[in-house]
Every structure is written in C-alpha cells, then in structure tokens.
Scaffold this motif. Structure first.
Motif, PDB file in Angstrom:
ATOM      1  N   ALA A  52      -5.270  -2.720   4.155  1.00 28.60           N
ATOM      2  CA  ALA A  52      -5.938  -2.783   2.853  1.00 28.60           C
ATOM      3  C   ALA A  52      -5.218  -1.895   1.834  1.00 28.60           C
ATOM      4  O   ALA A  52      -5.086  -2.252   0.662  1.00 28.60           O
ATOM      5  CB  ALA A  52      -7.400  -2.365   2.979  1.00 28.60           C
ATOM      6  N   THR A  53      -4.737  -0.752   2.288  1.00 31.55           N
ATOM      7  CA  THR A  53      -3.976   0.138   1.406  1.00 31.55           C
ATOM      8  C   THR A  53      -2.682  -0.535   0.976  1.00 31.55           C
ATOM      9  O   THR A  53      -2.328  -0.527  -0.213  1.00 31.55           O
ATOM     10  CB  THR A  53      -3.669   1.474   2.120  1.00 31.55           C
ATOM     11  N   PHE A  54      -1.975  -1.143   1.917  1.00 33.04           N
ATOM     12  CA  PHE A  54      -0.701  -1.797   1.591  1.00 33.04           C
ATOM     13  C   PHE A  54      -0.898  -3.016   0.691  1.00 33.04           C
ATOM     14  O   PHE A  54      -0.038  -3.323  -0.126  1.00 33.04           O
ATOM     15  CB  PHE A  54       0.036  -2.206   2.861  1.00 33.04           C
ATOM     16  N   GLU A  55      -2.023  -3.715   0.849  1.00 38.66           N
ATOM     17  CA  GLU A  55      -2.298  -4.854  -0.032  1.00 38.66           C
ATOM     18  C   GLU A  55      -2.557  -4.382  -1.461  1.00 38.66           C
ATOM     19  O   GLU A  55      -2.121  -5.016  -2.419  1.00 38.66           O
ATOM     20  CB  GLU A  55      -3.504  -5.635   0.493  1.00 38.66           C
ATOM     21  N   ALA A  56      -3.251  -3.279  -1.599  1.00 36.88           N
ATOM     22  CA  ALA A  56      -3.560  -2.752  -2.933  1.00 36.88           C
ATOM     23  C   ALA A  56      -2.350  -2.057  -3.562  1.00 36.88           C
ATOM     24  O   ALA A  56      -2.173  -2.095  -4.780  1.00 36.88           O
ATOM     25  CB  ALA A  56      -4.734  -1.781  -2.859  1.00 36.88           C
ATOM     26  N   MET A  57      -1.545  -1.419  -2.735  1.00 33.07           N
ATOM     27  CA  MET A  57      -0.365  -0.687  -3.217  1.00 33.07           C
ATOM     28  C   MET A  57       0.805  -0.988  -2.282  1.00 33.07           C
ATOM     29  O   MET A  57       1.060  -0.250  -1.329  1.00 33.07           O
ATOM     30  CB  MET A  57      -0.643   0.819  -3.249  1.00 33.07           C
ATOM     31  N   PRO A  58       1.523  -2.077  -2.520  1.00 26.83           N
ATOM     32  CA  PRO A  58       2.598  -2.479  -1.610  1.00 26.83           C
ATOM     33  C   PRO A  58       3.688  -1.425  -1.402  1.00 26.83           C
ATOM     34  O   PRO A  58       4.343  -1.426  -0.361  1.00 26.83           O
ATOM     35  CB  PRO A  58       3.176  -3.734  -2.276  1.00 26.83           C
ATOM     36  N   ASP A  59       3.846  -0.525  -2.354  1.00 26.82           N
ATOM     37  CA  ASP A  59       4.890   0.497  -2.229  1.00 26.82           C
ATOM     38  C   ASP A  59       4.338   1.856  -1.786  1.00 26.82           C
ATOM     39  O   ASP A  59       5.021   2.875  -1.891  1.00 26.82           O
ATOM     40  CB  ASP A  59       5.651   0.648  -3.545  1.00 26.82           C
ATOM     41  N   PHE A  60       3.129   1.878  -1.246  1.00 27.23           N
ATOM     42  CA  PHE A  60       2.480   3.129  -0.841  1.00 27.23           C
ATOM     43  C   PHE A  60       3.340   3.876   0.169  1.00 27.23           C
ATOM     44  O   PHE A  60       3.873   3.289   1.107  1.00 27.23           O
ATOM     45  CB  PHE A  60       1.112   2.825  -0.227  1.00 27.23           C
ATOM     46  N   GLN A  61       3.449   5.192  -0.004  1.00 31.53           N
ATOM     47  CA  GLN A  61       4.208   6.047   0.895  1.00 31.53           C
ATOM     48  C   GLN A  61       3.451   7.350   1.135  1.00 31.53           C
ATOM     49  O   GLN A  61       2.836   7.890   0.223  1.00 31.53           O
ATOM     50  CB  GLN A  61       5.579   6.407   0.294  1.00 31.53           C
ATOM     51  N   VAL A  79       1.420  14.217   0.257  1.00 28.21           N
ATOM     52  CA  VAL A  79       1.305  13.724  -1.111  1.00 28.21           C
ATOM     53  C   VAL A  79       1.621  12.237  -1.029  1.00 28.21           C
ATOM     54  O   VAL A  79       2.699  11.845  -0.583  1.00 28.21           O
ATOM     55  CB  VAL A  79       2.277  14.449  -2.074  1.00 28.21           C
ATOM     56  N   ASP A  80       0.639  11.434  -1.408  1.00 36.43           N
ATOM     57  CA  ASP A  80       0.782   9.982  -1.327  1.00 36.43           C
ATOM     58  C   ASP A  80       1.189   9.432  -2.686  1.00 36.43           C
ATOM     59  O   ASP A  80       0.717   9.903  -3.714  1.00 36.43           O
ATOM     60  CB  ASP A  80      -0.532   9.340  -0.891  1.00 36.43           C
ATOM     61  N   THR A  81       2.043   8.418  -2.658  1.00 35.90           N
ATOM     62  CA  THR A  81       2.460   7.756  -3.889  1.00 35.90           C
ATOM     63  C   THR A  81       2.339   6.257  -3.708  1.00 35.90           C
ATOM     64  O   THR A  81       2.442   5.741  -2.598  1.00 35.90           O
ATOM     65  CB  THR A  81       3.906   8.112  -4.264  1.00 35.90           C
ATOM     66  N   GLY A  82       2.118   5.562  -4.792  1.00 32.02           N
ATOM     67  CA  GLY A  82       2.042   4.110  -4.756  1.00 32.02           C
ATOM     68  C   GLY A  82       1.604   3.565  -6.101  1.00 32.02           C
ATOM     69  O   GLY A  82       0.962   4.262  -6.880  1.00 32.02           O
ATOM     70  N   THR A  83       1.975   2.341  -6.351  1.00 29.62           N
ATOM     71  CA  THR A  83       1.619   1.658  -7.592  1.00 29.62           C
ATOM     72  C   THR A  83       0.482   0.693  -7.295  1.00 29.62           C
ATOM     73  O   THR A  83       0.640  -0.231  -6.487  1.00 29.62           O
ATOM     74  CB  THR A  83       2.832   0.887  -8.149  1.00 29.62           C
ATOM     75  N   LEU A  84      -0.654   0.894  -7.945  1.00 30.97           N
ATOM     76  CA  LEU A  84      -1.817   0.055  -7.714  1.00 30.97           C
ATOM     77  C   LEU A  84      -1.567  -1.353  -8.233  1.00 30.97           C
ATOM     78  O   LEU A  84      -1.251  -1.550  -9.404  1.00 30.97           O
ATOM     79  CB  LEU A  84      -3.039   0.671  -8.403  1.00 30.97           C
ATOM     80  N   ALA A  85      -1.688  -2.345  -7.343  1.00 35.64           N
ATOM     81  CA  ALA A  85      -1.442  -3.735  -7.697  1.00 35.64           C
ATOM     82  C   ALA A  85      -2.740  -4.536  -7.829  1.00 35.64           C
ATOM     83  O   ALA A  85      -2.731  -5.633  -8.387  1.00 35.64           O
ATOM     84  CB  ALA A  85      -0.537  -4.401  -6.641  1.00 35.64           C
ATOM     85  N   ARG A  86      -3.839  -3.985  -7.295  1.00 34.22           N
ATOM     86  CA  ARG A  86      -5.143  -4.642  -7.387  1.00 34.22           C
ATOM     87  C   ARG A  86      -6.215  -3.593  -7.123  1.00 34.22           C
ATOM     88  O   ARG A  86      -5.913  -2.474  -6.735  1.00 34.22           O
ATOM     89  CB  ARG A  86      -5.262  -5.795  -6.406  1.00 34.22           C
ATOM     90  N   GLU A  87      -7.470  -3.981  -7.320  1.00 33.30           N
ATOM     91  CA  GLU A  87      -8.588  -3.071  -7.098  1.00 33.30           C
ATOM     92  C   GLU A  87      -8.559  -2.573  -5.651  1.00 33.30           C
ATOM     93  O   GLU A  87      -8.262  -3.300  -4.727  1.00 33.30           O
ATOM     94  CB  GLU A  87      -9.894  -3.806  -7.366  1.00 33.30           C
ATOM     95  N   TRP A  88      -8.921  -1.281  -5.508  1.00 37.87           N
ATOM     96  CA  TRP A  88      -8.842  -0.669  -4.191  1.00 37.87           C
ATOM     97  C   TRP A  88      -9.902   0.404  -4.077  1.00 37.87           C
ATOM     98  O   TRP A  88     -10.047   1.240  -4.970  1.00 37.87           O
ATOM     99  CB  TRP A  88      -7.457  -0.070  -4.004  1.00 37.87           C
ATOM    100  N   ARG A  89     -10.653   0.388  -3.011  1.00 33.36           N
ATOM    101  CA  ARG A  89     -11.646   1.421  -2.693  1.00 33.36           C
ATOM    102  C   ARG A  89     -12.490   1.840  -3.881  1.00 33.36           C
ATOM    103  O   ARG A  89     -12.269   2.849  -4.501  1.00 33.36           O
ATOM    104  CB  ARG A  89     -10.971   2.647  -2.102  1.00 33.36           C
ATOM    105  N   GLU A  90     -13.496   1.083  -4.135  1.00 28.55           N
ATOM    106  CA  GLU A  90     -14.404   1.360  -5.248  1.00 28.55           C
ATOM    107  C   GLU A  90     -15.054   2.696  -5.132  1.00 28.55           C
ATOM    108  O   GLU A  90     -15.335   3.234  -4.160  1.00 28.55           O
ATOM    109  CB  GLU A  90     -15.474   0.278  -5.323  1.00 28.55           C
TER     110      GLU A  90
END
Length: 90
Positions: A52-61, A79-90
C-alpha cells in the motif's frame, strides 16, 4: 546475536525493501507478526503496510540515519522519502 551480524541483517532488510525484493521478506519476518500493536499474517502485513505504501508512493525509500544496538536489541532512526502519487493513510 553478535552486533555486526544484527546490523548486517537490518541493513539487508532495509535494502530489500528499498529494492522492492519483497519475496525475500520471509527471511526477516515470521508467518505471524505484530505491526503497530496488531497481530497479522506476513501476507497481510505485506499487502497493507508495504505494498500500500509503494502504491501510494512508488519511489518510497527508507534511509537509515542512526542505528543503536545493545545486545539483541536494535533501535533505528529512519528518514523516509517519497513522492505521494495518490491518497494514502487517511
């Protein structure tokens, strides 16, 4: 477990996540585990927490900033980084 061995295992675990080698997760997790206080199967954890994390932020690290190891206990500052591509964890 020796400190160097525990550190190596943890770093390999983070590397597997960052490289999306999810089929190797059984190496690091039992069939049942506790995630955020909730008992679940490894398959459920993979689907709900990781995929679910990877679907929301494909570049999550996950980036290890600091590791503390004392005996058989490990604490990590990530320290986590990623670009949000869709809604994630309301």
């Amino acid at each position: 477990m020796h400190t160097n061995t525990l550190e190596a295992i943890y770093r390999d675990y983070i590397r597997c996540l960052n490289e999306r080698r999810l089929d190797e997760m059984p190496t690091f997790y039992p069939d049942e585990l506790t995630h955020n206080g909730e008992r679940m199967t490894r398959a459920r954890w993979r689907a709900e927490a990781i995929e679910a994390t990877f679907e929301a932020m494909p570049d999550f690290q996950w980036n290890i900033q600091r590791l503390l190891i004392q005996g058989d206990e490990l604490a990590a500052r990530l320290v986590d980084t990623g670009t949000l591509a869709r809604e994630w964890r309301e």
